[in-house]
Motif scaffolding. Sequence first.
Motif, short mmCIF file in Angstrom:
data_model
loop_
_atom_site.label_atom_id
_atom_site.label_comp_id
_atom_site.label_asym_id
_atom_site.label_seq_id
_atom_site.Cartn_x
_atom_site.Cartn_y
_atom_site.Cartn_z
N ASN A 85 0.83 -1.21 0.00
CA ASN A 85 0.00 0.00 0.00
C ASN A 85 0.86 1.26 0.00
O ASN A 85 0.55 2.23 -0.69
CB ASN A 85 -0.96 0.01 1.18
CG ASN A 85 -2.11 -0.96 1.00
OD1 ASN A 85 -2.42 -1.38 -0.10
ND2 ASN A 85 -2.73 -1.33 2.11
N LEU A 86 1.95 1.24 0.77
CA LEU A 86 2.84 2.41 0.80
C LEU A 86 3.48 2.63 -0.56
O LEU A 86 3.58 3.76 -1.03
CB LEU A 86 3.94 2.22 1.86
CG LEU A 86 3.52 2.43 3.30
CD1 LEU A 86 4.67 2.11 4.24
CD2 LEU A 86 3.07 3.86 3.51
N HIS A 87 3.91 1.56 -1.19
CA HIS A 87 4.56 1.69 -2.50
C HIS A 87 3.56 2.11 -3.58
O HIS A 87 3.95 2.65 -4.61
CB HIS A 87 5.27 0.39 -2.88
CG HIS A 87 6.50 0.17 -2.07
ND1 HIS A 87 6.59 -0.79 -1.09
CD2 HIS A 87 7.68 0.82 -2.05
CE1 HIS A 87 7.76 -0.75 -0.51
NE2 HIS A 87 8.46 0.23 -1.07
N ASN A 88 2.28 1.86 -3.34
CA ASN A 88 1.24 2.25 -4.30
C ASN A 88 0.60 3.58 -3.91
O ASN A 88 -0.43 3.96 -4.47
CB ASN A 88 0.16 1.16 -4.41
CG ASN A 88 0.70 -0.08 -5.05
OD1 ASN A 88 1.49 -0.01 -5.99
ND2 ASN A 88 0.29 -1.24 -4.57
N GLY A 89 1.17 4.26 -2.92
CA GLY A 89 0.67 5.58 -2.52
C GLY A 89 -0.52 5.56 -1.61
O GLY A 89 -1.19 6.58 -1.45
N ILE A 90 -0.83 4.42 -1.00
CA ILE A 90 -1.96 4.30 -0.08
C ILE A 90 -1.40 4.17 1.32
O ILE A 90 -0.58 3.30 1.59
CB ILE A 90 -2.82 3.07 -0.40
CG1 ILE A 90 -3.29 3.11 -1.85
CG2 ILE A 90 -4.02 2.98 0.55
CD1 ILE A 90 -3.86 1.79 -2.33
N SER A 91 -1.82 5.03 2.26
CA SER A 91 -1.32 4.88 3.64
C SER A 91 -2.42 4.38 4.54
O SER A 91 -3.55 4.29 4.19
CB SER A 91 -0.78 6.20 4.17
OG SER A 91 -1.75 7.20 4.14
#
Length: 91
Positions: A85-91
């Motif tokens: 999620n972090l690498h896909n811009g989702i926190s």
Amino acid sequence: KALYESWNGLCYYTQQKTVSGDDKLKPSIDHKISKFYGYISNIKPSVVGSINNLVVVCKYVNASKGVLTEEQFLKSDRYKRIMDNLHNGIS
């Protein structure tokens, strides 16, 4: 106090910046070896309660980790999802 004095402002597990105003990203203290795991595994309270067993993490990461040990968490699907999620811009 000593833990926060040496802390770099990042979540220990994700290296994501913690943010005091954002509830999910608010800093939280985590036991790398959880109190529960320490209890059921007969690990000495002095080890589980040691400052060397404490890290600062984002609140949502701490909630996701739950009672897992650091090693269990880093190998878990929970951790993989957080990092994806972090690498896909989702926190």
